[in-house]
Design a protein around this motif. Structure first.
Motif, PDB file in Angstrom:
ATOM      1  N   MET A 302      60.744 -12.984  33.236  1.00 23.52           N
ATOM      2  CA  MET A 302      61.426 -11.851  32.611  1.00 23.52           C
ATOM      3  C   MET A 302      60.851 -10.537  33.126  1.00 23.52           C
ATOM      4  O   MET A 302      61.586  -9.614  33.512  1.00 23.52           O
ATOM      5  CB  MET A 302      61.290 -11.914  31.087  1.00 23.52           C
ATOM      6  N   MET A 303      59.516 -10.457  33.172  1.00 27.54           N
ATOM      7  CA  MET A 303      58.882  -9.221  33.628  1.00 27.54           C
ATOM      8  C   MET A 303      59.226  -8.915  35.077  1.00 27.54           C
ATOM      9  O   MET A 303      59.594  -7.784  35.425  1.00 27.54           O
ATOM     10  CB  MET A 303      57.369  -9.306  33.477  1.00 27.54           C
ATOM     11  N   LEU A 304      59.145  -9.919  35.945  1.00 31.55           N
ATOM     12  CA  LEU A 304      59.417  -9.673  37.357  1.00 31.55           C
ATOM     13  C   LEU A 304      60.883  -9.342  37.598  1.00 31.55           C
ATOM     14  O   LEU A 304      61.216  -8.500  38.441  1.00 31.55           O
ATOM     15  CB  LEU A 304      59.004 -10.880  38.190  1.00 31.55           C
ATOM     16  N   GLY A 305      61.780 -10.002  36.859  1.00 41.33           N
ATOM     17  CA  GLY A 305      63.204  -9.710  37.015  1.00 41.33           C
ATOM     18  C   GLY A 305      63.535  -8.282  36.612  1.00 41.33           C
ATOM     19  O   GLY A 305      64.230  -7.555  37.340  1.00 41.33           O
ATOM     20  N   ILE A 306      63.024  -7.859  35.468  1.00 44.27           N
ATOM     21  CA  ILE A 306      63.304  -6.496  35.007  1.00 44.27           C
ATOM     22  C   ILE A 306      62.601  -5.474  35.889  1.00 44.27           C
ATOM     23  O   ILE A 306      63.140  -4.392  36.165  1.00 44.27           O
ATOM     24  CB  ILE A 306      62.873  -6.328  33.535  1.00 44.27           C
ATOM     25  N   SER A 307      61.384  -5.801  36.365  1.00 43.70           N
ATOM     26  CA  SER A 307      60.662  -4.859  37.230  1.00 43.70           C
ATOM     27  C   SER A 307      61.409  -4.638  38.538  1.00 43.70           C
ATOM     28  O   SER A 307      61.348  -3.554  39.124  1.00 43.70           O
ATOM     29  CB  SER A 307      59.244  -5.360  37.510  1.00 43.70           C
ATOM     30  N   LEU A 308      62.118  -5.666  39.011  1.00 50.76           N
ATOM     31  CA  LEU A 308      62.919  -5.510  40.230  1.00 50.76           C
ATOM     32  C   LEU A 308      64.052  -4.512  39.984  1.00 50.76           C
ATOM     33  O   LEU A 308      64.391  -3.710  40.861  1.00 50.76           O
ATOM     34  CB  LEU A 308      63.484  -6.860  40.661  1.00 50.76           C
ATOM     35  N   ILE A 309      64.613  -4.543  38.784  1.00 47.18           N
ATOM     36  CA  ILE A 309      65.641  -3.567  38.419  1.00 47.18           C
ATOM     37  C   ILE A 309      65.045  -2.160  38.392  1.00 47.18           C
ATOM     38  O   ILE A 309      65.611  -1.210  38.946  1.00 47.18           O
ATOM     39  CB  ILE A 309      66.251  -3.915  37.048  1.00 47.18           C
ATOM     40  N   VAL A 310      63.881  -2.029  37.767  1.00 51.61           N
ATOM     41  CA  VAL A 310      63.214  -0.726  37.668  1.00 51.61           C
ATOM     42  C   VAL A 310      62.890  -0.168  39.046  1.00 51.61           C
ATOM     43  O   VAL A 310      63.144   1.011  39.331  1.00 51.61           O
ATOM     44  CB  VAL A 310      61.924  -0.850  36.826  1.00 51.61           C
ATOM     45  N   SER A 311      62.341  -1.016  39.922  1.00 54.50           N
ATOM     46  CA  SER A 311      61.959  -0.545  41.255  1.00 54.50           C
ATOM     47  C   SER A 311      63.177  -0.082  42.050  1.00 54.50           C
ATOM     48  O   SER A 311      63.100   0.874  42.823  1.00 54.50           O
ATOM     49  CB  SER A 311      61.208  -1.643  42.014  1.00 54.50           C
ATOM     50  N   ASN A 312      64.316  -0.760  41.849  1.00 49.61           N
ATOM     51  CA  ASN A 312      65.528  -0.345  42.556  1.00 49.61           C
ATOM     52  C   ASN A 312      66.102   0.948  41.990  1.00 49.61           C
ATOM     53  O   ASN A 312      66.737   1.721  42.715  1.00 49.61           O
ATOM     54  CB  ASN A 312      66.568  -1.466  42.507  1.00 49.61           C
ATOM     55  N   VAL A 313      65.898   1.180  40.702  1.00 47.54           N
ATOM     56  CA  VAL A 313      66.303   2.471  40.120  1.00 47.54           C
ATOM     57  C   VAL A 313      65.509   3.598  40.775  1.00 47.54           C
ATOM     58  O   VAL A 313      66.071   4.625  41.165  1.00 47.54           O
ATOM     59  CB  VAL A 313      66.087   2.475  38.592  1.00 47.54           C
ATOM     60  N   TRP A 314      64.195   3.388  40.912  1.00 45.18           N
ATOM     61  CA  TRP A 314      63.374   4.396  41.588  1.00 45.18           C
ATOM     62  C   TRP A 314      63.813   4.556  43.039  1.00 45.18           C
ATOM     63  O   TRP A 314      63.829   5.677  43.573  1.00 45.18           O
ATOM     64  CB  TRP A 314      61.904   3.998  41.535  1.00 45.18           C
ATOM     65  N   GLY A 315      64.148   3.436  43.687  1.00 46.73           N
ATOM     66  CA  GLY A 315      64.598   3.509  45.071  1.00 46.73           C
ATOM     67  C   GLY A 315      65.884   4.297  45.210  1.00 46.73           C
ATOM     68  O   GLY A 315      66.056   5.076  46.146  1.00 46.73           O
ATOM     69  N   TYR A 316      66.796   4.099  44.261  1.00 46.64           N
ATOM     70  CA  TYR A 316      68.058   4.842  44.282  1.00 46.64           C
ATOM     71  C   TYR A 316      67.806   6.337  44.094  1.00 46.64           C
ATOM     72  O   TYR A 316      68.383   7.173  44.803  1.00 46.64           O
ATOM     73  CB  TYR A 316      68.977   4.312  43.181  1.00 46.64           C
ATOM     74  N   ARG A 317      66.923   6.667  43.161  1.00 43.95           N
ATOM     75  CA  ARG A 317      66.628   8.074  42.892  1.00 43.95           C
ATOM     76  C   ARG A 317      65.961   8.757  44.090  1.00 43.95           C
ATOM     77  O   ARG A 317      66.116   9.961  44.283  1.00 43.95           O
ATOM     78  CB  ARG A 317      65.729   8.195  41.663  1.00 43.95           C
ATOM     79  N   SER A 318      65.224   7.989  44.880  1.00 45.75           N
ATOM     80  CA  SER A 318      64.543   8.581  46.028  1.00 45.75           C
ATOM     81  C   SER A 318      65.415   8.597  47.280  1.00 45.75           C
ATOM     82  O   SER A 318      64.977   9.027  48.342  1.00 45.75           O
ATOM     83  CB  SER A 318      63.246   7.813  46.323  1.00 45.75           C
ATOM     84  N   GLY A 319      66.668   8.112  47.154  1.00 46.05           N
ATOM     85  CA  GLY A 319      67.603   8.191  48.267  1.00 46.05           C
ATOM     86  C   GLY A 319      67.585   7.002  49.205  1.00 46.05           C
ATOM     87  O   GLY A 319      68.173   7.060  50.295  1.00 46.05           O
ATOM     88  N   GLU A 320      66.935   5.888  48.798  1.00 48.65           N
ATOM     89  CA  GLU A 320      66.855   4.731  49.681  1.00 48.65           C
ATOM     90  C   GLU A 320      68.222   4.095  49.949  1.00 48.65           C
ATOM     91  O   GLU A 320      68.396   3.400  50.943  1.00 48.65           O
ATOM     92  CB  GLU A 320      65.914   3.686  49.074  1.00 48.65           C
TER      93      GLU A 320
END
Length: 350
Positions: A302-320
Motif C-alpha cells: 500500500m505504501m509503495l503503491g501510493i508513494s508511486l502516485i505521490v512521486s509522479n505528482v511531483w514529477g508532473y509539477r516539475s514538468g517531467e
C-alpha cells in the motif's frame, strides 16, 4: 481496519514519494559526500533519536533480544543496501523507467509475499491480498510503460540524475544517456535489485520478536515498539551504505570535498531527504502495527503503491511530463489501477 492505520500509511506514502526531491540538489557536492551525510541522518541519527524518545529502553530491549533475530534483521537491511547500488548499475543498461518499474513492482510484491509465506497459517482472505498485490503489479507495469514512452518521445543526450523516489536508495547521482549495453543484462540486474529492495520490509517483519519483547516485557506501545525494530534493521543497512560511500571517497580521493563552496544548500537537502526517508519507514511501521498480523503484508505494498502516485505528482509539477500527453494518459491509467489496488489491499485487512 483502524482508520488511523490508513492515515498513517498515507502519511508514510507522502514521505516516501517526496524524499527523492532532495536528490535533485546534490551539487556542488560529490555523490559520496552528500550520501554519507544523508545515510547517517536517515539510518542512524533520526531512527535512534525518535526511538529513544518514544521508547527510552530502546538499547536495553535490543541487548536483551535474541542474537539470531538481531543478526537476521541486520542482514536483511545490509542486503537491501546492495539493492540500492544495483539500481544505479541497472539504469546504465536499461534506463530509469524500465528499471524503476521492475524494481518497484518486485519490491512491493516480494516485500509483501515473503512475510505472508512466513506466516504459520495463511489468513482466510489471502486470495484478496494476492489479488491486491497482483493488481499493484499491473499498475506499476503501466506506469513503467508510460515512462518508457515518455523517454522515447522526449529522448535527449543530456545527463540524467538518479532522483527517482521509492523504496530504494540509489547509488550514483548521474549517468550518461548512452546506448544500452544489454537489455537482458540490465533486466537481470533490475530483477536482483527489486528482490533485494524488498528485503527492507522482510527485515522489519522478521524483527517482530524485538517488537514483542518491547511490548510484553517493557509495556511499550506496539506502534512505538516498531521503531526499535527499525533501529536494528537500519544499522545493517547503514553498514552497506556508509561502506560504499567511503569506498567511493577512497576511489575518487574526495575526503576533503565536504567543504566545497556553496554546499550549505546541498547539506540542507541531504538532511531533509534523510528525515523524510525515515519518516516514511517510521510512520509505516506504526501503521503496520495497528493493522495487526497482516500489517507488513498489506501495509508495505500500500505504501509503495501510493508513494508511486505521490512521486509522479511531483514529477508532473516539475514538468517531467511536459510535451508527452500520450504517455501521460497512460500514466493516469496506471495510477487509477494503483488506487484500485490500494483500496483492495485495504479491504483485505478489514
Amino acid at each position: 481496519m483502524d482508520i488511523l492505520a490508513i492515515l498513517l500509511i498515507l502519511c508514510a506514502s507522502f514521505f516516501q514519494g517526496t524524499f527523492g526531491l532532495g536528490m535533485k540538489h546534490i551539487a556542488p557536492l560529490k555523490w559520496e559526500n552528500w550520501w554519507i551525510v544523508h545515510a547517517t541522518i536517515a539510518m542512524v541519527l533520526f531512527p535512534v533519536i525518535w526511538s529513544i524518545i518514544a521508547v527510552p529502553d530502546t538499547f536495553g530491549i535490543i541487548m536483551e533480544a535474541d542474537s539470531s533475530v538481531i543478526f537476521m534483521a541486520m542482514l536483511f537491511g545490509f542486503l537491501w543496501g546492495i539493492g540500492g547500488i544495483l539500481f544505479g548499475v541497472s539504469v546504465e543498461y536499461t534506463g530509469v523507467s524500465i528499471t524503476y518499474g521492475i524494481v518497484m513492482g518486485l519490491a512491493a510484491s516480494v516485500g509483501s509475499l515473503i512475510p505472508l509465506a512466513q506466516m504459520e497459517t495463511l489468513p482466510e482472505n489471502a486470495n484478496i491480498v494476492l489479488g491486491g498485490v497482483g493488481l499493484l503489479l499491473i499498475g506499476v507495469a503501466i506506469t513503467a510503460v508510460a515512462g518508457v514512452k515518455r523517454d522515447q518521445d522526449t529522448s535527449t543526450d543530456i545527463e540524467e540524475e538518479f532522483e527517482e523516489d521509492g523504496d530504494v536508495l540509489v547509488a550514483p547521482s548521474k549517468t550518461e544517456a548512452t546506448a544500452k549495453k544489454s537489455i537482458k543484462t540490465g533486466v537481470a540486474i533490475a530483477v536482483a535489485c527489486g528482490v533485494l529492495s524488498a528485503l527492507l520490509n522482510v527485515g522489519f517483519s522478521n524483527a517482530s520478536p524485538i517488537v514483542d519483547l518491547a511490548v510484553i516485557k517493557y509495556n511499550t506501545n506496539p506502534t512505538d515498539a516498531s521503531l526499535v525494530a527499525w533501529v536494528v534493521v537500519l544499522f545493517g543497512a547503514y553498514i552497506m551504505n556508509a561502506g560504499y560511500a567511503l569506498f567511493k571517497m577512497a576511489q575518487n580521493n574526495s575526503w576533503t570535498d565536504f567543504k566545497v563552496e556553496g554546499s550549505n544548500k546541498a547539506y540542507l537537502w541531504s538532511a531533509l531527504a534523510g528525515i523524510f526517508w525515515f519518516a516514511a519507514l517510521g510512520v509505516y511501521g506504526q501503521g503496520a502495527a495497528l493493522m495487526g498480523e497482516l500489517g507488513a503484508v498489506v501495509g508495505w505494498p500500500m505504501m509503495l503503491g501510493i508513494s508511486l502516485i505521490v512521486s509522479n505528482v511531483w514529477g508532473y509539477r516539475s514538468g517531467e511530463w511536459k510535451g508527452a500527453s500520450g504517455p501521460f494518459k497512460i500514466l493516469l491509467g496506471g495510477l487509477v489501477v494503483l488506487i484500485a489496488a490500494t483500496c483492495l489491499l485495504g479491504y483485505s485487512n478489514i
